[in-house]
Design an enzyme around this catalytic site. Sequence first.
Site, PDB file in Angstrom:
ATOM      1  N   CYS A  18       0.792  -1.231   0.000  1.00  0.00           N
ATOM      2  CA  CYS A  18       0.000   0.000   0.000  1.00  0.00           C
ATOM      3  C   CYS A  18       0.826   1.283   0.000  1.00  0.00           C
ATOM      4  O   CYS A  18       0.266   2.371  -0.075  1.00  0.00           O
ATOM      5  CB  CYS A  18      -0.980  -0.029   1.164  1.00  0.00           C
ATOM      6  SG  CYS A  18      -2.065  -1.462   1.049  1.00  0.00           S
TER       7      CYS A  18
ATOM      8  N   HIS B 261      -2.467   8.055   6.430  1.00  0.00           N
ATOM      9  CA  HIS B 261      -2.769   6.763   5.810  1.00  0.00           C
ATOM     10  C   HIS B 261      -4.181   6.358   6.262  1.00  0.00           C
ATOM     11  O   HIS B 261      -4.988   5.962   5.445  1.00  0.00           O
ATOM     12  CB  HIS B 261      -1.707   5.742   6.211  1.00  0.00           C
ATOM     13  CG  HIS B 261      -1.830   4.447   5.490  1.00  0.00           C
ATOM     14  ND1 HIS B 261      -1.824   4.368   4.113  1.00  0.00           N
ATOM     15  CD2 HIS B 261      -1.983   3.171   5.938  1.00  0.00           C
ATOM     16  CE1 HIS B 261      -1.972   3.104   3.747  1.00  0.00           C
ATOM     17  NE2 HIS B 261      -2.070   2.361   4.842  1.00  0.00           N
TER      18      HIS B 261
ATOM     19  N   HIS C  74      -9.761   2.396   0.204  1.00  0.00           N
ATOM     20  CA  HIS C  74      -8.301   2.289   0.259  1.00  0.00           C
ATOM     21  C   HIS C  74      -7.822   1.743  -1.083  1.00  0.00           C
ATOM     22  O   HIS C  74      -8.029   0.573  -1.387  1.00  0.00           O
ATOM     23  CB  HIS C  74      -7.907   1.360   1.411  1.00  0.00           C
ATOM     24  CG  HIS C  74      -6.430   1.235   1.621  1.00  0.00           C
ATOM     25  ND1 HIS C  74      -5.498   1.903   0.844  1.00  0.00           N
ATOM     26  CD2 HIS C  74      -5.710   0.534   2.536  1.00  0.00           C
ATOM     27  CE1 HIS C  74      -4.293   1.593   1.266  1.00  0.00           C
ATOM     28  NE2 HIS C  74      -4.388   0.777   2.292  1.00  0.00           N
TER      29      HIS C  74
END
Lengths: 87, 551
Positions: B157, B290, B325
């Site tokens: 990620c 994040h 996400h």
Amino acid sequence: MDNKELKEQLKQQVIEVLNLEDITPADIDDAAPLFGEGLGLDSIDALELLMLLDKNYGIKFSDRNQSKAVFASIDAMAAYIIANRKK
Amino acid sequence: MRIAITGIGIISALGVGAEANREHLLARESAVAPAQIMPTIHHEWPLGEVGLSNAQLARLAGQDEHKEISRNVLLGMIALREAITDAGLTKEMLSGMELVNGTTVGGMDLTEIHYGEWQQGDYSHIDTIFQHEAGMTAAMLQQCFGLANSTTISTACSSALNALVHGVMMLRTGVAKRVITGGTEALTRFHVNGFGALGILSEKICRPFAPDRDGINLGEGAAYLVLEDAEEAEKRGAKIYGYVAGYGNKCDAYHQTASSPDGDGAYGAMYDALRMSGLSAADIPYLNAHGTATPNNDASEMRAIERLYGEKLPLIESTKPLTGHTTSASGSIELCFALWRMETDNYKYAMSNAFGFGGNDTSVILSREQRELPMLPNIGQICMTEYVTANEDSDYKQYIPAMQARRMTPALRQLVVAAHKALEKAAVEIPDAIVVGTQWGGMIPTVELLKQLTATGEQGISPMQFMSSTHNNAAGTLARLLSCKGYNATFSHGKNSMSEAEAQAALLLMTGEAKSVLVCGYDEIAEGWQEYLRQAGMYAENIAKAKVMVC
């Protein structure tokens, strides 16, 4: 299958699904904690054990947090399986 | 030296293009909803899908909609075209430029469609296996736009933000004058089920940093930013959105997926970015966190932010409830968001975080006004050991505790042995950085998951196998076993993966960010997969080798 046989089978399944290569069923104490100080398993192992209970015994948990007490030891897992197994 | 951002291209659940994304971002409109495009049985987990079918995306991208092109490439093409047009890059300029791409899924959407056929010996669609590799996504984008070169970073990620950092390093060292950086990631059943198996997907719209947060919504998209040596950009009269004022990457070296309670990696990444920028935390009023909305990430990240900022926190925003996400693309998508927030809310500086599995943590600081990056140090000569290899007979047990070894494939265990031997040879105890090159990534767990996915029809795949399947699992594992909390990256760009890793190590030494770098090559043969590769005229090898570069 009696309780003793079930516990033996369960230990085999736990060793296999968690790849506990250097451990034999005899190394696992029925009453010892599986997580933390005992075998030293972590939260990912708990997820694998949830899958094991579903796949082999037809047991599902609606709330994953419920499962904590069940995974306290082999004794606790076996008792829960006997009371709740669907297969 | 100043690094200017001169072009933006973006596609996400919020829409196609910068204008649509900006509008919905500023209105804070969520596009997260139950799956409509991706064929899945899991409607309980809402997703941030780009609301267009592959055929519609192909038409937008100017491609033949009947050809099988991975959704990852299609999303990338649309965002990349916009970035190129926006920056006013000519054909001639493109022919001398490199694309630094971040992705992890590659062509997994095609692989998961055809895997069952291959198992049955039906190879009529075997050609799609070419697109499986993470690196092939960038190679196809490079070809489509006539770029000189491409490379691929796959650190889960944090991939896209690490791609940007790599691009900045290329500019700082004069390896390039302008580059395109960013990432693309399409939703796949593979990783939706994987995150689901880890028990970290929410059934509602995700609630980052909220006390009742209960997990992630996955999303998809792509975003690219054109970076230029500011002098070059000014010379050609390019419009400048802002400047990169600092960056940092650190490894948490704590767990395969979970973040440490103190947020060491996150803190280190933000701290390094701040130190490079010469700013103090109080100067940066906006942080695009994040903020995945898992209990673990947000607690760890907030702890790191508090360590950095003390009592007076900045405005902390997670945009994941809007887009979901977007995993490997999130770094560049959210950097665009930070840029727009900075502009509309009149902030001088903004920071953006992206963290990946294996504790791969990256932070970038943006500035609206001109800002110089520090001069490069004089580093002297770069020296390196030969590659050290390890084979199946290597005794790994002295290096790897049994409870860790049980989650590692033979090739990964051998890699750890090779790494230790290389470090001994170089007389380096703990390297400053670790860079791994792998063409295929964790192929044994990947194939295991594909088998489970095909056999069970999305009814439960192994969380342990999933967290071992990401390309950067090897680099994260090495960091953990070696207690190396420095820079950590994985390059996955076909047969060039190793040389790309070496090039990155050289950049780290040239910029003074590391004095010693462990460089590793790793690949593994997976049963079944090798035959499918053979059907397509390809092959994989078992590779476990390591060397140390120092200056």
